[in-house]
Design a protein around this motif. Structure first.
Motif, short mmCIF file in Angstrom:
data_model
loop_
_atom_site.label_atom_id
_atom_site.label_comp_id
_atom_site.label_asym_id
_atom_site.label_seq_id
_atom_site.Cartn_x
_atom_site.Cartn_y
_atom_site.Cartn_z
N PRO A 1 0.83 -1.22 0.00
CA PRO A 1 0.00 0.00 0.00
C PRO A 1 0.86 1.27 0.00
CG PRO A 1 -0.48 -1.41 1.90
CD PRO A 1 0.68 -2.01 1.19
N HIS A 2 0.31 2.34 -0.57
CA HIS A 2 1.03 3.62 -0.63
C HIS A 2 1.47 4.08 0.76
CE1 HIS A 2 2.20 7.59 -2.01
NE2 HIS A 2 1.51 8.08 -1.00
N THR A 3 0.60 3.95 1.75
CA THR A 3 0.94 4.42 3.10
C THR A 3 2.14 3.66 3.66
OG1 THR A 3 -0.73 2.94 4.03
CG2 THR A 3 -1.36 5.24 3.70
N GLU A 4 2.26 2.39 3.33
CA GLU A 4 3.41 1.61 3.81
C GLU A 4 4.69 2.08 3.12
OE1 GLU A 4 4.83 -3.00 3.82
OE2 GLU A 4 2.69 -2.60 4.17
N ARG A 5 4.61 2.35 1.82
CA ARG A 5 5.78 2.86 1.10
C ARG A 5 6.19 4.22 1.65
NH1 ARG A 5 2.79 0.50 -3.17
NH2 ARG A 5 1.95 2.52 -3.75
N GLU A 6 5.21 5.05 1.95
CA GLU A 6 5.52 6.38 2.52
C GLU A 6 6.15 6.24 3.90
OE1 GLU A 6 3.36 10.66 3.21
OE2 GLU A 6 2.45 9.25 1.82
N LEU A 7 5.68 5.30 4.69
CA LEU A 7 6.28 5.06 6.01
C LEU A 7 7.72 4.59 5.86
CD1 LEU A 7 5.95 4.89 9.08
CD2 LEU A 7 5.10 2.56 8.77
N HIS A 8 7.97 3.68 4.91
CA HIS A 8 9.35 3.23 4.67
C HIS A 8 10.22 4.39 4.21
CE1 HIS A 8 7.75 -1.11 4.00
NE2 HIS A 8 8.08 -0.92 5.27
N ALA A 9 9.69 5.21 3.32
CA ALA A 9 10.44 6.37 2.82
C ALA A 9 10.76 7.33 3.96
CB ALA A 9 9.66 7.08 1.72
N THR A 10 9.81 7.53 4.87
CA THR A 10 10.02 8.42 6.02
C THR A 10 11.14 7.86 6.91
OG1 THR A 10 7.73 9.15 5.93
CG2 THR A 10 8.90 9.51 8.00
N ALA A 11 11.15 6.56 7.10
CA ALA A 11 12.20 5.93 7.90
C ALA A 11 13.57 6.10 7.23
CB ALA A 11 11.89 4.46 8.12
N ILE A 12 13.62 5.93 5.90
CA ILE A 12 14.87 6.12 5.17
C ILE A 12 15.39 7.54 5.36
CG2 ILE A 12 15.84 6.34 2.83
CD1 ILE A 12 13.98 3.96 2.04
N VAL A 13 14.50 8.52 5.19
CA VAL A 13 14.91 9.92 5.31
C VAL A 13 15.36 10.23 6.74
CG1 VAL A 13 14.08 12.30 5.17
CG2 VAL A 13 13.59 10.70 3.32
N GLY A 14 14.65 9.70 7.72
CA GLY A 14 15.06 9.90 9.11
C GLY A 14 16.45 9.34 9.36
N GLY A 15 16.73 8.18 8.82
CA GLY A 15 18.07 7.59 8.94
C GLY A 15 19.13 8.43 8.26
N LEU A 16 18.80 8.96 7.09
CA LEU A 16 19.75 9.83 6.38
C LEU A 16 20.02 11.11 7.15
CD1 LEU A 16 18.54 9.39 2.69
CD2 LEU A 16 20.67 8.55 3.69
N HIS A 17 18.97 11.70 7.73
CA HIS A 17 19.18 12.92 8.54
C HIS A 17 20.12 12.62 9.71
CE1 HIS A 17 16.50 15.40 6.32
NE2 HIS A 17 15.37 15.02 6.87
N GLY A 18 19.89 11.50 10.37
CA GLY A 18 20.75 11.11 11.49
C GLY A 18 22.19 10.88 11.05
N ALA A 19 22.37 10.20 9.92
CA ALA A 19 23.71 9.96 9.39
C ALA A 19 24.40 11.27 9.03
CB ALA A 19 23.63 9.04 8.17
N ALA A 20 23.64 12.21 8.45
CA ALA A 20 24.21 13.51 8.09
C ALA A 20 24.70 14.25 9.32
CB ALA A 20 23.17 14.35 7.35
N GLN A 21 23.89 14.27 10.37
CA GLN A 21 24.29 14.96 11.61
C GLN A 21 25.55 14.33 12.19
OE1 GLN A 21 20.66 14.68 13.88
NE2 GLN A 21 20.03 16.75 13.28
N ALA A 22 25.60 13.00 12.20
CA ALA A 22 26.77 12.31 12.75
C ALA A 22 28.02 12.60 11.92
CB ALA A 22 26.51 10.81 12.82
N LEU A 23 27.87 12.59 10.59
CA LEU A 23 29.02 12.84 9.73
C LEU A 23 29.53 14.27 9.87
CD1 LEU A 23 30.99 11.88 7.56
CD2 LEU A 23 29.27 12.48 5.84
N VAL A 24 28.64 15.23 9.87
CA VAL A 24 29.06 16.63 10.02
C VAL A 24 29.71 16.84 11.38
CG1 VAL A 24 28.23 19.01 10.17
CG2 VAL A 24 27.44 17.54 8.31
N ALA A 25 29.16 16.25 12.45
CA ALA A 25 29.77 16.36 13.78
C ALA A 25 31.15 15.73 13.80
CB ALA A 25 28.87 15.71 14.83
N SER A 26 31.30 14.59 13.14
CA SER A 26 32.60 13.92 13.07
C SER A 26 33.62 14.77 12.33
CB SER A 26 32.43 12.56 12.38
OG SER A 26 33.67 11.95 12.17
N LEU A 27 33.19 15.39 11.23
CA LEU A 27 34.10 16.27 10.49
C LEU A 27 34.51 17.48 11.34
CD1 LEU A 27 32.40 16.17 6.98
CD2 LEU A 27 34.57 15.11 7.63
#
Length: 196
Positions: A160-186
């Protein structure tokens, strides 16, 4: 400066927060201001950044800033949209593979490369969640939309579309977290350098 070489007199309509110039020279001036603003917001943060420091970095008179932006806040909104657009373009290059796993792997790699190459831009973008929640939500919504479309292209009608959107939201949340960690590490390693 003589009249033949001066910037054309342009008045930004009062209901506009920023002005998109029509001339190549105006676009170049606005781009210099945006690049300086990214550096200033990325280095000092929104609250410590100033219009004066942005124009000094750009080598442009302070009055010229107000031809292109009504305020520091309006400039910041354009910075966030600009960085968000560049980030989405980097991600979308990874979406060209035929299989979902390769698309995800390449888009994640593109996201992390963008973070490593543009840490000031990512810091300015990340701060939006605390400065202007509406701008941050729009940035996140657009990223989620990109990944939802990717998942729909590969999943079809199987989920279902809502499930794909939920997965996409989780992906983006993970990317935001990775970005913060990488910038802090730099930042901690001293690798982070201001843009030229």
């Amino acid at each position: 400066m003589d009249a033949a070489h001066s910037e054309p007199a342009t008045v930004r309509p009062s209901n506009q927060e920023s002005y998109a110039p029509a001339t190549a020279r105006g676009r170049a001036t606005r781009q210099r201001l945006l690049e300086a603003a990214i550096a200033e917001f990325g280095e000092k943060g929104f609250h410590a950044a100033s219009v004066s420091a942005i124009t000094t970095r750009a080598g442009i008179g302070q009055g010229t800033f107000y031809i292109y932006f009504s305020s520091k806040e309006a400039c910041y909104a354009v910075v966030v949209e600009s960085v968000s657009r560049l980030l989405r373009r980097a991600l979308l290059r990874g979406f060209s593979f035929l299989d979902l796993e390769s698309c995800l792997r390449e888009s994640f790699a593109a996201y992390l490369r963008f973070c490593a190459d543009q840490p000031y831009a990512m810091r300015a973008l990340g701060e939006a969640q605390f400065i202007d929640e509406a701008i941050w939500r729009e940035h996140t919504r657009r990223l989620v939309h990109c990944y939802t479309d990717l998942l729909e292209r590969h999943a079809g009608a199987n989920t279902p579309h809502t499930e794909r959107e939920l997965h996409a939201t989780a992906i983006v949340g993970g990317l935001h977290g990775a970005a913060q960690a990488l910038v802090a590490s730099l930042e901690e390693s001293g690798v982070r350098k201001p843009p030229a």
